[in-house]
Design an enzyme around this catalytic site. Structure first.
Site, PDB file in Angstrom:
ATOM      1  N   SER A  69       0.838  -1.188   0.000  1.00  0.00           N
ATOM      2  CA  SER A  69       0.000   0.000   0.000  1.00  0.00           C
ATOM      3  C   SER A  69       0.878   1.245   0.000  1.00  0.00           C
ATOM      4  O   SER A  69       2.032   1.204   0.423  1.00  0.00           O
ATOM      5  CB  SER A  69      -0.899  -0.026   1.232  1.00  0.00           C
ATOM      6  OG  SER A  69      -1.964   0.873   1.086  1.00  0.00           O
TER       7      SER A  69
ATOM      8  N   GLY B  21      -3.225  -0.547  -3.744  1.00  0.00           N
ATOM      9  CA  GLY B  21      -1.959  -0.054  -3.249  1.00  0.00           C
ATOM     10  C   GLY B  21      -1.382   1.188  -3.889  1.00  0.00           C
ATOM     11  O   GLY B  21      -0.382   1.706  -3.397  1.00  0.00           O
TER      12      GLY B  21
ATOM     13  N   PRO C 200      -8.314  -0.743  -5.708  1.00  0.00           N
ATOM     14  CA  PRO C 200      -7.843   0.464  -5.012  1.00  0.00           C
ATOM     15  C   PRO C 200      -8.721   0.821  -3.811  1.00  0.00           C
ATOM     16  O   PRO C 200      -9.939   0.657  -3.870  1.00  0.00           O
ATOM     17  CB  PRO C 200      -7.950   1.558  -6.094  1.00  0.00           C
ATOM     18  CG  PRO C 200      -9.038   1.070  -6.998  1.00  0.00           C
ATOM     19  CD  PRO C 200      -8.951  -0.444  -6.995  1.00  0.00           C
TER      20      PRO C 200
ATOM     21  N   ARG D 265      -7.169   3.372  -0.946  1.00  0.00           N
ATOM     22  CA  ARG D 265      -6.640   4.708  -0.647  1.00  0.00           C
ATOM     23  C   ARG D 265      -6.861   5.696  -1.803  1.00  0.00           C
ATOM     24  O   ARG D 265      -7.243   6.852  -1.581  1.00  0.00           O
ATOM     25  CB  ARG D 265      -5.140   4.586  -0.371  1.00  0.00           C
ATOM     26  CG  ARG D 265      -4.486   5.847   0.181  1.00  0.00           C
ATOM     27  CD  ARG D 265      -2.957   5.686   0.216  1.00  0.00           C
ATOM     28  NE  ARG D 265      -2.526   4.474   0.837  1.00  0.00           N
ATOM     29  CZ  ARG D 265      -2.300   4.316   2.155  1.00  0.00           C
ATOM     30  NH1 ARG D 265      -2.423   5.348   2.955  1.00  0.00           N
ATOM     31  NH2 ARG D 265      -1.929   3.160   2.649  1.00  0.00           N
TER      32      ARG D 265
ATOM     33  N   ARG E 165      -2.222   7.035  11.613  1.00  0.00           N
ATOM     34  CA  ARG E 165      -1.126   6.855  10.641  1.00  0.00           C
ATOM     35  C   ARG E 165       0.184   7.519  11.051  1.00  0.00           C
ATOM     36  O   ARG E 165       1.261   6.926  10.884  1.00  0.00           O
ATOM     37  CB  ARG E 165      -1.550   7.294   9.240  1.00  0.00           C
ATOM     38  CG  ARG E 165      -2.668   6.394   8.658  1.00  0.00           C
ATOM     39  CD  ARG E 165      -2.958   6.710   7.184  1.00  0.00           C
ATOM     40  NE  ARG E 165      -1.852   6.356   6.326  1.00  0.00           N
ATOM     41  CZ  ARG E 165      -0.985   7.204   5.811  1.00  0.00           C
ATOM     42  NH1 ARG E 165      -1.105   8.509   6.045  1.00  0.00           N
ATOM     43  NH2 ARG E 165       0.001   6.783   5.064  1.00  0.00           N
TER      44      ARG E 165
ATOM     45  N   TYR F 146       3.046   4.841  11.284  1.00  0.00           N
ATOM     46  CA  TYR F 146       4.009   4.794  10.174  1.00  0.00           C
ATOM     47  C   TYR F 146       4.922   6.020  10.117  1.00  0.00           C
ATOM     48  O   TYR F 146       5.720   6.132   9.190  1.00  0.00           O
ATOM     49  CB  TYR F 146       3.286   4.746   8.819  1.00  0.00           C
ATOM     50  CG  TYR F 146       2.137   3.790   8.700  1.00  0.00           C
ATOM     51  CD1 TYR F 146       2.327   2.415   8.801  1.00  0.00           C
ATOM     52  CD2 TYR F 146       0.851   4.265   8.449  1.00  0.00           C
ATOM     53  CE1 TYR F 146       1.251   1.546   8.653  1.00  0.00           C
ATOM     54  CE2 TYR F 146      -0.221   3.389   8.299  1.00  0.00           C
ATOM     55  CZ  TYR F 146      -0.010   2.041   8.407  1.00  0.00           C
ATOM     56  OH  TYR F 146      -1.067   1.189   8.262  1.00  0.00           O
TER      57      TYR F 146
ATOM     58  N   CYS G  30      -3.635  10.429  26.411  1.00  0.00           N
ATOM     59  CA  CYS G  30      -2.652  10.410  27.485  1.00  0.00           C
ATOM     60  C   CYS G  30      -1.382   9.705  27.062  1.00  0.00           C
ATOM     61  O   CYS G  30      -1.017   8.666  27.630  1.00  0.00           O
ATOM     62  CB  CYS G  30      -3.243   9.736  28.703  1.00  0.00           C
ATOM     63  SG  CYS G  30      -4.731  10.556  29.228  1.00  0.00           S
ATOM     64  N   GLU G  31      -0.738  10.226  26.058  1.00  0.00           N
ATOM     65  CA  GLU G  31       0.477   9.598  25.567  1.00  0.00           C
ATOM     66  C   GLU G  31       1.231  10.614  24.702  1.00  0.00           C
ATOM     67  O   GLU G  31       0.612  11.323  23.894  1.00  0.00           O
ATOM     68  CB  GLU G  31       0.049   8.312  24.813  1.00  0.00           C
ATOM     69  CG  GLU G  31       0.938   7.913  23.820  1.00  0.00           C
ATOM     70  CD  GLU G  31       0.956   6.447  23.391  1.00  0.00           C
ATOM     71  OE1 GLU G  31       1.823   6.201  22.599  1.00  0.00           O
ATOM     72  OE2 GLU G  31       0.146   5.606  23.820  1.00  0.00           O
TER      73      GLU G  31
ATOM     74  N   TYR H 190      -7.969   5.109   5.858  1.00  0.00           N
ATOM     75  CA  TYR H 190      -7.188   4.569   6.977  1.00  0.00           C
ATOM     76  C   TYR H 190      -7.073   5.554   8.138  1.00  0.00           C
ATOM     77  O   TYR H 190      -6.087   5.578   8.855  1.00  0.00           O
ATOM     78  CB  TYR H 190      -5.801   4.122   6.495  1.00  0.00           C
ATOM     79  CG  TYR H 190      -5.882   3.099   5.383  1.00  0.00           C
ATOM     80  CD1 TYR H 190      -6.303   1.808   5.660  1.00  0.00           C
ATOM     81  CD2 TYR H 190      -5.591   3.433   4.068  1.00  0.00           C
ATOM     82  CE1 TYR H 190      -6.424   0.868   4.647  1.00  0.00           C
ATOM     83  CE2 TYR H 190      -5.713   2.497   3.046  1.00  0.00           C
ATOM     84  CZ  TYR H 190      -6.126   1.217   3.346  1.00  0.00           C
ATOM     85  OH  TYR H 190      -6.252   0.286   2.345  1.00  0.00           O
TER      86      TYR H 190
HETATM   87  C1  LIG Z   1      -5.359  -3.103   1.624  1.00  0.00           C
HETATM   88  C2  LIG Z   1      -5.661  -3.873   0.403  1.00  0.00           C
HETATM   89  C3  LIG Z   1      -6.098  -3.225  -0.751  1.00  0.00           C
HETATM   90  C4  LIG Z   1      -6.202  -1.730  -0.857  1.00  0.00           C
HETATM   91  O1  LIG Z   1      -4.994  -1.080  -0.690  1.00  0.00           O
HETATM   92  P1  LIG Z   1      -4.890   0.498  -0.942  1.00  0.00           P
HETATM   93  O2  LIG Z   1      -3.504   0.808  -0.629  1.00  0.00           O
HETATM   94  O3  LIG Z   1      -5.856   1.141  -0.050  1.00  0.00           O
HETATM   95  O4  LIG Z   1      -5.235   0.716  -2.387  1.00  0.00           O
HETATM   96  C5  LIG Z   1      -6.438  -3.998  -1.837  1.00  0.00           C
HETATM   97  N1  LIG Z   1      -6.337  -5.350  -1.803  1.00  0.00           N
HETATM   98  C6  LIG Z   1      -5.912  -6.000  -0.712  1.00  0.00           C
HETATM   99  C7  LIG Z   1      -5.824  -7.473  -0.736  1.00  0.00           C
HETATM  100  C8  LIG Z   1      -5.550  -5.286   0.414  1.00  0.00           C
HETATM  101  O5  LIG Z   1      -5.114  -5.933   1.501  1.00  0.00           O
END
Ligand SMILES: *Cc1c(COP(=O)(O)O)cnc(C)c1O
Length: 423
Positions: free
Chosen positions: A211, A243, A281, A283, A320, A324, A351-352, A381
Site C-alpha cells: 500500500s 496499493g 484500489p 486509498r 497513521r 508509520y 494520554c500519551e 485509513y
Molecule cells: C489493503 C488492500 C487493498 C487496498 O490497498 P490500498 O492501498 O488502499 O489501495 C487492496 N487489496 C488488498 C488485498 C488489500 O489488503
C-alpha cells in the site's frame, strides 16, 4: 511562502471571498458548528469520480477496498458507480450487505478467515473468495462436506516483489504472512489442489504488493514475475490488488488511477497475459476526498523548545502518524491561503506523548484557542483504523455535495461506549 498546495484539498474545494474554505459547496466552519469536531468532511462527488475513474481504467470487476473507509453510504456509493467491493472481514461483509450491495459484487479477503466468515460468505454467495492458505482450503473442504456449496475462488500469490513503501504495508515480498509463495512452489501446489478439489471453483489469481506505492513500475515487476505462472495456469482472471499511493504532503506526487491502469494494462499485454485483469484500489479512491476538522483547545508554548497546539482529536481518529510516521499538512479553514510562517506540533488529547498528528505543522501567525485547524487527505485509513482509546467516541462523518451535507456516520456517544459493557 508556505501556502497549502491546493491539489491536496478535495476537488470541490473553493475559497470564499473572506478566505474561508468550502467543500462540496458547504462552508466548512458551518459544518463544524453543526456537527461538532473532530469531523471528517468528504467531497462526495470526488469519491464518485474516483470510482468511475477506476471502472474506466480497469473495467468491470475492479473493486473498492473497503478497509480504507467504510460505512453504508460509502458502500452504496461505490456500488452505484459500478465498483465491486473488497471486504476483508465478517464485519466489512456485514456492512456491505447492510448497504444493499448484492453479494455477488463482493470479494472476501483475509489471511485468517474464520469458519464463521467463510460460512457466511458462502451462504450469501459472495462473488469471489480470495484464498490465502492451505489451512483455508482445509476449512473450505470441511464446509463443503457439510453443505455442498462451491464458491468461486482466486488464489492469493506472493510474487516476491519488494515495493518500496513502509514495511508494515509491504505485502508482496517472499517473507510475508500473505498468500502462496511463487518461488517456493506453494502457488503451484495450491493451484493443483484446487483443480483436484470439489469444494472450490478456481477462477483466477490475485496479488497485492503493498500500500502507498508511489512507483507504478513495481506493478510491472509483479506482473512480469507472475506472467509465466498466469500463462501456465490458464486461469481467466488476474487481480493485481490495490496499493497505488496518494500525495499527502507538499512535494509528493503519485500516479493517477488512470495512469496506474495504463501501466498495468500495458505490462499485462507485454507479458502476454490474456486473463481479465482487475484491481482493488482503496486509498486512491478515498484518501484525498476528505479533510479532518479539529478545534484547537490549548496552545502551549514551551520556551526554547516548541509550541504544542492541542486539538480535540488525535491518534484515535488518525493513527497513521503514530503507526508509520506519516506526514500531513495543516491549514486553518478560516484562512486557507494564508502564508504558514510558523511551525508548531499538532497533538491530540490522549494520554500519551506519541499522540502526535503533525510533528512539524505549518500554521499562519495568530492561531488561537477556539480556531478550527484541519488536515487534508485523511479520507483513508483514518476513521477505519481508529480506536476508542481513553474511552472517547469516534468522530462523525459528513458527505458534502452541491451545497448540501449529509451525516453518514454520527459521532459516538458515551452510551455507545457503554453499549457493549454488560458487567
Ligand atoms: C489493503 C488492500 C487493498 C487496498 O490497498 P490500498 O492501498 O488502499 O489501495 C487492496 N487489496 C488488498 C488485498 C488489500 O489488503
Amino acid at each position: 511562502m508556505s501556502v497549502l498546495p491546493r491539489h491536496l484539498l478535495p476537488d470541490s474545494a473553493e475559497v470564499a471571498p473572506d478566505g474561508s474554505l468550502r467543500i462540496g459547496g458547504c462552508d466548512v466552519a458551518a459544518l463544524a458548528e453543526e456537527y461538532g469536531t473532530p469531523l471528517f468532511v468528504y467531497d462526495e462527488d470526488q469519491l464518485r469520480d474516483r470510482c468511475r475513474e477506476a471502472v474506466a481504467a480497469f473495467g468491470d470487476g475492479v473493486a473498492y477496498a473497503t478497509k480504507a473507509f467504510l460505512c453504508r453510504a460509502m458502500a452504496r456509493l461505490a456500488h452505484e458507480e459500478g465498483m465491486h467491493l473488497d471486504v476483508a472481514s465478517g464485519g466489512e461483509l456485514a456492512i456491505a450487505l447492510a448497504a444493499g450491495v448484492p453479494a455477488d459484487r463482493l470479494v472476501l479477503h483475509g489471511n485468517n478467515k474464520s469458519d464463521d466468515e467463510l460460512l457466511r460468505a458462502r451462504e450469501v454467495g459472495v462473488g469471489r473468495i480470495v484464498v490465502d492458505s492451505f489451512d483455508e482450503l482445509d476449512r473450505l473442504d470441511r464446509l463443503h462436506a457439510a453443505d455442498g456449496r462451491v464458491p468461486k475462488v482466486l488464489l492469493r500469490i506472493t510474487p516476491g516483489v519488494e515495493a518500496h513503501t513502509h514495511e508494515f504495508v509491504m505485502t508482496g515480498q517472499d517473507d510475508s504472512k500473505f498468500g502462496f509463495g511463487l518461488k517456493v512452489g506453494d502457488a503451484a501446489r495450491a493451484v493443483e489442489r484446487c483443480r483436484a478439489s470439489a469444494s472450490v471453483e478456481l477462477v483466477g489469481l490475485h496479488a497485492h504488493i503493498g500500500s502507498q506505492v508511489f512507483v507504478a513500475g513495481f506493478y510491472e515487476q509483479a506482473i512480469e514475475a507472475l506472467a509465466p505462472f498466469v500463462a501456465e495456469s490458464g486461469l481467466a482472471e488476474l487481480s493485481i490488488g490495490g496499493g497505488i499511493g496518494v500525495a499527502y504532503v507538499e512535494g509528493e506526487e503519485a500516479p493517477s488511477i488512470t495512469e496506474w491502469g495504463a501501466v498495468v494494462r500495458d505490462a499485462c499485454a507485454a507479458a502476454g497475459i490474456t486473463a481479465r485483469v482487475s484491481a482493488e484500489p482503496g486509498r486512491a479512491i478515498a484518501a484525498a476526498a476528505a479533510i479532518t476538522v479539529y478545534r484547537v483547545g490549548t496552545v502551549k508554548e514551551v520556551p526554547g523548545i516548541r509550541t504544542f497546539v492541542a486539538c480535540d482529536g488525535g491518534f484515535i481518529d488518525n493513527p497513521r502518524p503514530a503507526l508509520y510516521g506519516s506526514g500531513y499538512e495543516t491549514f486553518l479553514p478560516r484562512s486557507v491561503d494564508a502564508d504558514r510562517t510558523e511551525t508548531v506540533r499538532l497533538v491530540g488529547k490522549h494520554c500519551e506523548s506519541g499522540d502526535v498528528l503533525v510533528a512539524e505543522a505549518r500554521v499562519p501567525p495568530g492561531l488561537r484557542v477556539g480556531d478550527l485547524i484541519a488536515t487534508p487527505v485523511t479520507g483513508a485509513y483514518g476513521r477505519t483504523m481508529g480506536s476508542n482509546y481513553n474511552s472517547l467516541g469516534r468522530p462523525a462523518v459528513v458527505f458534502a455535495s452541491g451545497g448540501d451535507a449529509r451525516l453518514v456516520i454520527r459521532r459516538e456517544t458515551d452510551e455507545d461506549l457503554l453499549a457493549t459493557d454488560v458487567g
